[in-house]
Scaffold this active site. Structure first.
Site, PDB file in Angstrom:
ATOM      1  N   HIS A   1      45.734  40.294  47.043  1.00 17.21           N
ATOM      2  CA  HIS A   1      45.604  39.387  45.916  1.00 17.21           C
ATOM      3  C   HIS A   1      44.375  38.517  46.107  1.00 17.21           C
ATOM      4  O   HIS A   1      43.872  38.365  47.215  1.00 17.21           O
ATOM      5  CB  HIS A   1      46.859  38.527  45.722  1.00 17.21           C
ATOM      6  CG  HIS A   1      47.236  37.687  46.902  1.00 17.21           C
ATOM      7  ND1 HIS A   1      47.793  38.212  48.054  1.00 17.21           N
ATOM      8  CD2 HIS A   1      47.111  36.359  47.112  1.00 17.21           C
ATOM      9  CE1 HIS A   1      48.018  37.229  48.911  1.00 17.21           C
ATOM     10  NE2 HIS A   1      47.603  36.097  48.374  1.00 17.21           N
TER      11      HIS A   1
ATOM     12  N   HIS B   1      42.723  34.695  45.108  1.00 13.67           N
ATOM     13  CA  HIS B   1      42.949  33.343  44.613  1.00 13.67           C
ATOM     14  C   HIS B   1      41.775  32.935  43.728  1.00 13.67           C
ATOM     15  O   HIS B   1      40.618  33.069  44.131  1.00 13.67           O
ATOM     16  CB  HIS B   1      43.048  32.351  45.779  1.00 13.67           C
ATOM     17  CG  HIS B   1      44.261  32.548  46.616  1.00 13.67           C
ATOM     18  ND1 HIS B   1      45.413  31.820  46.425  1.00 13.67           N
ATOM     19  CD2 HIS B   1      44.495  33.383  47.651  1.00 13.67           C
ATOM     20  CE1 HIS B   1      46.311  32.205  47.315  1.00 13.67           C
ATOM     21  NE2 HIS B   1      45.777  33.157  48.066  1.00 13.67           N
TER      22      HIS B   1
END
Length: 137
Positions: free
Chosen positions: A100, A102
């Protein structure tokens, strides 16, 4: 999809989220533990543990999406800057082992993220490090 992965469940809509963007490959959601106002996460719908495991096509799409989201979020939140952060491994700050990114809008004097302290680079050591990396490409 990994049935034991919370980010797989969120990315694929099994667990509800505040979704900013979704397509066939990704879901972008607000982080529930934000560093700043508007902190979001790009989650691929397919499970990849980290950057070492993600395929090149998905990685490329993730960075294009990060650029698109950063521009839209900077405008929407009137932020002064922007961090795009991607952690790999526990010692690097990865807490959920699903690739992922940010997306963190930054605001003047927010003091939200502490960065590294600059050290000193030794030219001979850097030359040796260049060799090591090039041997592994």
């Amino acid at each position: 999809m990994n049935e034991d992965c919370i980010f797989c469940k969120i990315a694929n809509g099994i667990i509800p989220s505040n979704t900013l963007f979704e397509d066939d490959d990704f879901r972008v959601i607000f982080d529930l533990g934000p560093a700043t106002k508007g902190h979001a996460l790009i989650l691929p719908k397919k499970h990849f543990e980290n950057i070492y495991k993600i395929d090149d096509d998905t990685a490329a799409k993730a960075f294009v999406l990060a650029k698109k989201m950063a521009a839209a979020m900077t405008k929407a939140f009137d932020s002064d800057g922007f961090n795009i952060i991607q952690n790999n491994g526990e010692c690097a700050g990865q807490t959920v082992f699903h690739f992922h990114m940010h997306l963190i809008p930054r605001y003047k004097d927010d003091n939200a993220i502490e960065f590294w302290k600059a050290g000193q680079a030794d030219d001979a050591e850097l030359k040796e490090l260049v060799k090591k990396v090039q041997e592994n490409l």
